[in-house]
Design a protein around this motif. Structure first.
Motif, PDB file in Angstrom:
ATOM      1  N   ASN A   1       0.834  -1.211   0.000  1.00  0.00           N
ATOM      2  CA  ASN A   1       0.000   0.000   0.000  1.00  0.00           C
ATOM      3  C   ASN A   1       0.866   1.258   0.000  1.00  0.00           C
ATOM      4  OD1 ASN A   1      -2.457  -1.333   0.037  1.00  0.00           O
ATOM      5  ND2 ASN A   1      -2.275  -1.685   2.259  1.00  0.00           N
ATOM      6  N   CYS A   2       2.168   1.068  -0.086  1.00  0.00           N
ATOM      7  CA  CYS A   2       3.086   2.205  -0.088  1.00  0.00           C
ATOM      8  C   CYS A   2       2.746   3.134  -1.264  1.00  0.00           C
ATOM      9  CB  CYS A   2       4.520   1.683  -0.219  1.00  0.00           C
ATOM     10  SG  CYS A   2       5.747   2.964  -0.321  1.00  0.00           S
ATOM     11  N   LYS A   3       2.617   4.425  -0.968  1.00  0.00           N
ATOM     12  CA  LYS A   3       2.246   5.384  -2.002  1.00  0.00           C
ATOM     13  C   LYS A   3       3.528   5.863  -2.700  1.00  0.00           C
ATOM     14  CE  LYS A   3      -0.584   9.518  -2.518  1.00  0.00           C
ATOM     15  NZ  LYS A   3       0.360  10.618  -2.719  1.00  0.00           N
ATOM     16  N   ILE A   4       3.556   5.769  -4.000  1.00  0.00           N
ATOM     17  CA  ILE A   4       4.736   6.229  -4.762  1.00  0.00           C
ATOM     18  C   ILE A   4       4.428   7.618  -5.307  1.00  0.00           C
ATOM     19  CG2 ILE A   4       6.405   5.664  -6.579  1.00  0.00           C
ATOM     20  CD1 ILE A   4       6.224   3.404  -4.587  1.00  0.00           C
ATOM     21  N   ASN A   5       5.231   8.600  -4.879  1.00  0.00           N
ATOM     22  CA  ASN A   5       5.020   9.980  -5.325  1.00  0.00           C
ATOM     23  C   ASN A   5       5.998  10.336  -6.437  1.00  0.00           C
ATOM     24  OD1 ASN A   5       3.130  10.467  -3.194  1.00  0.00           O
ATOM     25  ND2 ASN A   5       4.891  10.645  -1.797  1.00  0.00           N
ATOM     26  N   PRO A   6       5.493  10.932  -7.526  1.00  0.00           N
ATOM     27  CA  PRO A   6       6.414  11.368  -8.574  1.00  0.00           C
ATOM     28  C   PRO A   6       7.116  12.674  -8.182  1.00  0.00           C
ATOM     29  CG  PRO A   6       4.141  11.871  -9.188  1.00  0.00           C
ATOM     30  CD  PRO A   6       4.082  11.198  -7.853  1.00  0.00           C
ATOM     31  N   ILE A   7       8.435  12.699  -8.304  1.00  0.00           N
ATOM     32  CA  ILE A   7       9.173  13.949  -8.023  1.00  0.00           C
ATOM     33  C   ILE A   7      10.113  14.256  -9.182  1.00  0.00           C
ATOM     34  CG2 ILE A   7       9.087  13.758  -5.491  1.00  0.00           C
ATOM     35  CD1 ILE A   7      12.129  12.864  -5.727  1.00  0.00           C
ATOM     36  N   GLU A   8      10.597  15.491  -9.209  1.00  0.00           N
ATOM     37  CA  GLU A   8      11.539  15.881 -10.264  1.00  0.00           C
ATOM     38  C   GLU A   8      12.970  15.582  -9.820  1.00  0.00           C
ATOM     39  OE1 GLU A   8      10.911  19.795 -12.089  1.00  0.00           O
ATOM     40  OE2 GLU A   8       8.968  19.819 -11.055  1.00  0.00           O
ATOM     41  N   SER A   9      13.834  15.365 -10.812  1.00  0.00           N
ATOM     42  CA  SER A   9      15.236  15.046 -10.508  1.00  0.00           C
ATOM     43  C   SER A   9      15.889  16.139  -9.659  1.00  0.00           C
ATOM     44  CB  SER A   9      16.040  14.896 -11.793  1.00  0.00           C
ATOM     45  OG  SER A   9      15.529  13.851 -12.562  1.00  0.00           O
ATOM     46  N   LYS A  10      15.476  17.389  -9.876  1.00  0.00           N
ATOM     47  CA  LYS A  10      16.092  18.493  -9.115  1.00  0.00           C
ATOM     48  C   LYS A  10      15.804  18.354  -7.614  1.00  0.00           C
ATOM     49  CE  LYS A  10      12.425  22.001  -9.745  1.00  0.00           C
ATOM     50  NZ  LYS A  10      11.731  21.682  -8.498  1.00  0.00           N
ATOM     51  N   ASP A  11      14.767  17.602  -7.269  1.00  0.00           N
ATOM     52  CA  ASP A  11      14.435  17.397  -5.858  1.00  0.00           C
ATOM     53  C   ASP A  11      15.064  16.111  -5.294  1.00  0.00           C
ATOM     54  OD1 ASP A  11      12.899  19.722  -5.789  1.00  0.00           O
ATOM     55  OD2 ASP A  11      11.208  18.651  -6.713  1.00  0.00           O
ATOM     56  N   TYR A  12      15.868  15.439  -6.129  1.00  0.00           N
ATOM     57  CA  TYR A  12      16.582  14.236  -5.661  1.00  0.00           C
ATOM     58  C   TYR A  12      18.028  14.317  -6.170  1.00  0.00           C
ATOM     59  CZ  TYR A  12      17.547   9.366  -4.489  1.00  0.00           C
ATOM     60  OH  TYR A  12      18.089   8.226  -3.943  1.00  0.00           O
ATOM     61  N   PRO A  13      18.814  15.247  -5.577  1.00  0.00           N
ATOM     62  CA  PRO A  13      20.174  15.457  -6.101  1.00  0.00           C
ATOM     63  C   PRO A  13      21.102  14.272  -5.813  1.00  0.00           C
ATOM     64  CG  PRO A  13      19.717  16.934  -4.248  1.00  0.00           C
ATOM     65  CD  PRO A  13      18.494  16.099  -4.438  1.00  0.00           C
ATOM     66  N   THR A  14      21.913  13.921  -6.805  1.00  0.00           N
ATOM     67  CA  THR A  14      22.920  12.860  -6.658  1.00  0.00           C
ATOM     68  C   THR A  14      24.242  13.421  -7.186  1.00  0.00           C
ATOM     69  OG1 THR A  14      22.170  12.037  -8.809  1.00  0.00           O
ATOM     70  CG2 THR A  14      21.381  10.849  -6.885  1.00  0.00           C
ATOM     71  N   PRO A  15      25.379  12.871  -6.735  1.00  0.00           N
ATOM     72  CA  PRO A  15      26.676  13.392  -7.203  1.00  0.00           C
ATOM     73  C   PRO A  15      26.778  13.390  -8.727  1.00  0.00           C
ATOM     74  CG  PRO A  15      26.992  11.901  -5.359  1.00  0.00           C
ATOM     75  CD  PRO A  15      25.536  11.822  -5.707  1.00  0.00           C
ATOM     76  N   VAL A  16      26.196  12.363  -9.374  1.00  0.00           N
ATOM     77  CA  VAL A  16      26.203  12.318 -10.839  1.00  0.00           C
ATOM     78  C   VAL A  16      24.796  12.586 -11.338  1.00  0.00           C
ATOM     79  CG1 VAL A  16      26.409  10.795 -12.850  1.00  0.00           C
ATOM     80  CG2 VAL A  16      28.142  10.732 -11.052  1.00  0.00           C
ATOM     81  N   LYS A  17      24.704  13.544 -12.262  1.00  0.00           N
ATOM     82  CA  LYS A  17      23.408  13.847 -12.877  1.00  0.00           C
ATOM     83  C   LYS A  17      23.019  12.653 -13.760  1.00  0.00           C
ATOM     84  CE  LYS A  17      21.712  17.131 -16.032  1.00  0.00           C
ATOM     85  NZ  LYS A  17      22.328  17.392 -17.277  1.00  0.00           N
ATOM     86  N   ARG A  18      21.853  12.068 -13.502  1.00  0.00           N
ATOM     87  CA  ARG A  18      21.423  10.903 -14.289  1.00  0.00           C
ATOM     88  C   ARG A  18      20.857  11.359 -15.634  1.00  0.00           C
ATOM     89  NH1 ARG A  18      24.049   9.204  -9.930  1.00  0.00           N
ATOM     90  NH2 ARG A  18      23.688   7.012  -9.500  1.00  0.00           N
ATOM     91  N   PRO A  19      21.029  10.526 -16.688  1.00  0.00           N
ATOM     92  CA  PRO A  19      20.484  10.907 -17.991  1.00  0.00           C
ATOM     93  C   PRO A  19      18.955  11.011 -17.957  1.00  0.00           C
ATOM     94  CG  PRO A  19      21.479   8.697 -18.069  1.00  0.00           C
ATOM     95  CD  PRO A  19      21.723   9.243 -16.700  1.00  0.00           C
ATOM     96  N   PHE A  20      18.419  12.051 -18.591  1.00  0.00           N
ATOM     97  CA  PHE A  20      16.962  12.206 -18.635  1.00  0.00           C
ATOM     98  C   PHE A  20      16.323  11.192 -19.579  1.00  0.00           C
ATOM     99  CE2 PHE A  20      17.734  16.476 -16.838  1.00  0.00           C
ATOM    100  CZ  PHE A  20      16.873  16.366 -15.764  1.00  0.00           C
ATOM    101  N   TYR A  21      17.084  10.814 -20.602  1.00  0.00           N
ATOM    102  CA  TYR A  21      16.508   9.905 -21.599  1.00  0.00           C
ATOM    103  C   TYR A  21      17.546   8.845 -21.935  1.00  0.00           C
ATOM    104  CZ  TYR A  21      14.075   8.359 -25.807  1.00  0.00           C
ATOM    105  OH  TYR A  21      13.416   7.611 -26.746  1.00  0.00           O
ATOM    106  N   SER A  22      17.252   7.575 -21.678  1.00  0.00           N
ATOM    107  CA  SER A  22      18.248   6.553 -22.036  1.00  0.00           C
ATOM    108  C   SER A  22      17.605   5.343 -22.707  1.00  0.00           C
ATOM    109  CB  SER A  22      19.098   6.130 -20.845  1.00  0.00           C
ATOM    110  OG  SER A  22      18.414   6.134 -19.668  1.00  0.00           O
ATOM    111  N   VAL A  23      16.580   5.593 -23.488  1.00  0.00           N
ATOM    112  CA  VAL A  23      15.950   4.471 -24.204  1.00  0.00           C
ATOM    113  C   VAL A  23      16.878   4.035 -25.339  1.00  0.00           C
ATOM    114  CG1 VAL A  23      13.918   3.686 -25.469  1.00  0.00           C
ATOM    115  CG2 VAL A  23      13.674   5.434 -23.683  1.00  0.00           C
ATOM    116  N   LEU A  24      17.090   2.726 -25.430  1.00  0.00           N
ATOM    117  CA  LEU A  24      17.987   2.185 -26.453  1.00  0.00           C
ATOM    118  C   LEU A  24      17.173   1.552 -27.583  1.00  0.00           C
ATOM    119  CD1 LEU A  24      20.577   0.437 -24.064  1.00  0.00           C
ATOM    120  CD2 LEU A  24      20.811   2.675 -25.176  1.00  0.00           C
ATOM    121  N   ASN A  25      17.592   1.812 -28.800  1.00  0.00           N
ATOM    122  CA  ASN A  25      16.974   1.177 -29.972  1.00  0.00           C
ATOM    123  C   ASN A  25      17.634  -0.199 -30.154  1.00  0.00           C
ATOM    124  OD1 ASN A  25      16.657   0.287 -32.685  1.00  0.00           O
ATOM    125  ND2 ASN A  25      16.066   2.343 -33.289  1.00  0.00           N
TER     126      ASN A  25
END
Ligand SMILES: NC(=O)c1ccc[n+]([C@@H]2O[C@H](COP(=O)([O-])OP(=O)(O)OC[C@H]3O[C@@H](n4cnc5c(N)ncnc54)[C@H](OP(=O)(O)O)[C@@H]3O)[C@@H](O)[C@H]2O)c1
Length: 293
Positions: free
Chosen positions: A243-267
């Motif tokens: 029943n854990c509620k998953i909240n959508p947040i923006e990357s700017k609100d979850y800072p990490t030492p390495v900026k994660r790619p916004f788009y990494s879909v592979l063909n």
């Protein structure tokens, strides 16, 4: 028929463990008898160049699946030297040691070689532009691997497995412990169940052995479909009966030492057509993962 001799490095990691699981289940099928040697840092430290060279000379492997890697993306920012040693310099040591034996080399790489600024799925022809030390070390490793004409590089993304630590297992655990979780919704990609990737590698070897179909070069592999980390977490929560509620947040609100790619879909068109692969959708594979945890 002679026995096929295969080495798996980094075999205690996610992908290596899946290859081991498949082998121990008797499903490592290549149409011929097969002997797979599984090693990790305790039995074959790939940074030990002298031992590595001797080991590769003593066993004449038909194939090497290089799952050994430095995969701590954030730590690599302050531990660049080790990331480059394992992800790049060691690749050179391996190929230098196998060139004389025509051993076929299957090397694993990552979507982090791209900058994540695409808006259509990345093909193998797209320009790389890594944004992190990890991505740069993997890009250099790819380039070195491809100087050997018996190399296949498989780039993958968002790898997870019932073995090791990964996003899927972490979210599954948190879903049992927490009432709410914040997960980024503005990074989009495709999860890859490591067992599917392991089976794809086995199919490539099978095609190579039985149909003389080993086409060197770069390939992209992930599961089918597209999602954000938020969508992925939500699917995990649902399959965890949480029943854990998953909240959508923006990357700017979850800072990490390495900026994660916004788009990494592979063909994946290239790997599907050359190796006749039928790739499962990420949601179907997540169901398979849940049968194993
Ligand atoms: N995980 C992902 O989301 C992801 C995404 C895209 C691509 N990839 C790529 O996919 C491949 C497999 O990833 P994975 O998730 O299976 O990695 P993993 O779980 O981190 O496994 C890597 C294995 O290599 C071992 N290793 C490290 N240094 C070594 C050395 N000097 N000699 C021998 N073995 C060594 C590690 O041991 P320790 O644990 O003791 O260090 C670990 O067992 C890697 O090339 C990775 O870059 C991963």
């Amino acid at each position: 028929m002679s026995t096929l001799n295969i080495l798996v490095t980094g075999a205690n990691g996610q992908l290596g463990s899946e290859l081991k699981y498949i082998y121990n289940s008797g499903n490592f099928k290549t149409g011929t008898s097969v002997n797979v040697v599984f090693t990790d840092i305790d039995t074959l430290d790939i940074t030990n160049t002298i031992f590595l060279k001797k080991f590769l000379q003593d066993h004449s492997f038909d194939y090497i699946i290089n799952c050994a890697a430095y995969t701590q993306v954030d730590k690599a920012e302050t531990d660049s030297e080790n990331a480059f040693i394992i992800n790049s310099k060691c690749v050179k040591s391996i190929i230098d040691s196998i060139k004389a034996y025509n051993t076929r080399f299957i090397h694993i790489s990552t979507d982090y070689v791209f900058d994540g600024e695409n808006y259509i799925p990345y093909t193998e022809e797209n320009q790389t532009n890594p944004q992190s030390v990890y991505g740069k070390s993997k890009e250099e490793g790819e380039k070195i691997a491809l100087t050997y004409n018996n190399t296949i590089v498989i780039r993958t993304s968002w790898l997870y497995s019932s073995f090791g630590n990964n996003f899927a297992k972490t979210i599954h655990k948190y879903c049992k412990e927490k009432n709410e979780l914040n997960v980024v919704f503005d990074q989009v990609g495709t999860p890859t169940y490591a067992r599917d990737l392991a089976n794809a590698i086995i199919q490539i070897i099978d095609q190579s052995v039985n149909h003389k179909n080993f086409v060197p070069g770069i390939y992209h592999y992930s599961n089918e479909g597209v999602c954000s980390w938020y969508d992925f977490a939500r699917a995990i929560a649902i399959k965890s009966y949480s029943n854990c509620k998953i909240n959508p947040i923006e990357s700017k609100d979850y800072p990490t030492p390495v900026k994660r790619p916004f788009y990494s879909v592979l063909n994946k068109s290239k790997i599907k057509s050359i190796y006749n692969l039928n790739i499962p959708h990420w949601e179907d594979s997540l169901n398979e993962f849940f049968k194993c945890i």
